[in-house]
Write a protein that holds these residues in place. Structure first.
Motif, PDB file in Angstrom:
ATOM      1  N   VAL A  89       0.734  -1.304  -0.169  1.00 37.00           N
ATOM      2  CA  VAL A  89       0.107   0.124  -0.191  1.00 37.00           C
ATOM      3  C   VAL A  89       0.939   1.271  -0.140  1.00 37.00           C
ATOM      4  O   VAL A  89       1.891   1.192   0.891  1.00 37.00           O
ATOM      5  CB  VAL A  89      -0.865   0.158   1.316  1.00 37.00           C
ATOM      6  N   VAL A 136       1.549   4.891   1.196  1.00 38.24           N
ATOM      7  CA  VAL A 136       0.854   5.726   1.995  1.00 38.24           C
ATOM      8  C   VAL A 136       1.431   7.082   1.800  1.00 38.24           C
ATOM      9  O   VAL A 136       2.543   7.396   1.918  1.00 38.24           O
ATOM     10  CB  VAL A 136       1.082   5.236   3.648  1.00 38.24           C
ATOM     11  N   SER A 171       1.145  11.453   2.668  1.00 39.38           N
ATOM     12  CA  SER A 171       0.489  12.294   3.683  1.00 39.38           C
ATOM     13  C   SER A 171       0.079  13.587   2.850  1.00 39.38           C
ATOM     14  O   SER A 171       0.551  13.723   1.888  1.00 39.38           O
ATOM     15  CB  SER A 171       1.824  12.982   4.515  1.00 39.38           C
ATOM     16  N   ASN A 180      -7.383  -2.391   7.847  1.00 37.64           N
ATOM     17  CA  ASN A 180      -7.194  -1.042   8.064  1.00 37.64           C
ATOM     18  C   ASN A 180      -5.773  -0.992   8.888  1.00 37.64           C
ATOM     19  O   ASN A 180      -5.505  -1.908   9.573  1.00 37.64           O
ATOM     20  CB  ASN A 180      -8.207  -0.500   8.957  1.00 37.64           C
ATOM     21  N   GLU A 218      -2.307   1.839  10.436  1.00 41.08           N
ATOM     22  CA  GLU A 218      -1.854   3.087  10.948  1.00 41.08           C
ATOM     23  C   GLU A 218      -0.147   3.151  10.772  1.00 41.08           C
ATOM     24  O   GLU A 218       0.178   1.959  11.040  1.00 41.08           O
ATOM     25  CB  GLU A 218      -1.952   3.675  12.144  1.00 41.08           C
ATOM     26  N   LEU A 219       0.422   4.080  10.036  1.00 45.01           N
ATOM     27  CA  LEU A 219       1.728   4.205   9.675  1.00 45.01           C
ATOM     28  C   LEU A 219       2.089   5.388  10.813  1.00 45.01           C
ATOM     29  O   LEU A 219       1.666   6.669  10.534  1.00 45.01           O
ATOM     30  CB  LEU A 219       2.211   4.600   8.429  1.00 45.01           C
ATOM     31  N   LEU A 238      -0.538   8.061  10.032  1.00 39.83           N
ATOM     32  CA  LEU A 238      -1.294   8.143   8.697  1.00 39.83           C
ATOM     33  C   LEU A 238      -1.966   7.104   8.522  1.00 39.83           C
ATOM     34  O   LEU A 238      -1.279   5.944   8.447  1.00 39.83           O
ATOM     35  CB  LEU A 238      -0.162   8.277   7.699  1.00 39.83           C
ATOM     36  N   PHE A 250      -4.287   4.140   6.798  1.00 45.59           N
ATOM     37  CA  PHE A 250      -4.229   3.508   5.304  1.00 45.59           C
ATOM     38  C   PHE A 250      -5.021   2.235   5.498  1.00 45.59           C
ATOM     39  O   PHE A 250      -5.837   1.799   6.384  1.00 45.59           O
ATOM     40  CB  PHE A 250      -2.908   3.274   5.115  1.00 45.59           C
ATOM     41  N   LYS A 309       5.981  10.063   1.430  1.00 50.18           N
ATOM     42  CA  LYS A 309       5.414   8.934   0.910  1.00 50.18           C
ATOM     43  C   LYS A 309       6.045   7.550   1.268  1.00 50.18           C
ATOM     44  O   LYS A 309       7.491   7.348   1.271  1.00 50.18           O
ATOM     45  CB  LYS A 309       5.810   8.963  -0.922  1.00 50.18           C
TER      46      LYS A 309
END
Length: 164
Positions: free
Chosen positions: A16, A18, A20, A54, A56-57, A84, A86, A132
């Motif tokens: 994926v 991700v 910002s 689902n 989170e980063l 972030l 995702f 990114k």
């Protein structure tokens, strides 16, 4: 004898991207020292032939502040934290609603983490940027099943129990 066990239906990996929104730094970035990342899958749901998830980063950008008035580069290290969210999915043939999702791995793909400056001040320090990151997720689907296990009685040596 019947026992209940989780049987592996399948496993799959996906990536994926991700990205910002625009990151505005209160203290301009003179130089990025380190970027620390942590990936957490916050939920996953099995549907027909795929798993939706689902996550989170969490990213901490550790950087040097600009040189002070006297031009010294002795300054402080500052960090900027981003969280972030995702989402994504991975195809796993044979998966069905009601199966169990298990996270095998979730992390940043090697070398796929980018700090992209968008705006600099008069001294060339970054005041706005974008982030990114490519996140790789591996999930396994399990299904509880009853398994018939044959129980074999132990062979007893009649001579071993005799007393002489």
């Amino acid at each position: 004898m019947l026992i209940k066990a989780d049987v592996v239906v399948g496993e799959g990996t996906t990536q994926v991207l991700v990205v910002s929104d625009r990151i505005k730094f209160c203290t301009p970035v003179f130089k990025v020292v380190e970027e620390r990342t942590d990936v957490k899958i916050t939920g996953c749901h099995v549907c027909t032939d795929k798993v939706v998830f689902n996550g989170e980063l969490q990213k901490n950008i550790i950087y040097k502040e600009p040189p002070n008035e006297c031009g010294c580069r002795e300054g402080h290290l500052i960090y900027h934290e981003l969280v972030l969210p995702f989402a994504g999915f991975v195809e796993i043939p044979g998966a069905q609603p009601g199966d169990i999702c298990q996270v095998e791995a979730a992390g940043v793909k090697d070398g796929c983490n980018f700090f992209i400056p968008l705006e600099s001040d008069a001294e060339g320090c970054v005041v706005a940027a974008k982030q990114k990151t490519v996140v790789e997720v591996t999930l396994k689907v399990l299904r509880p099943e009853q398994i018939d296990v044959a129980v074999v009685a132990p062979v007893v040596d009649p001579c071993a129990t005799r007393e002489y």
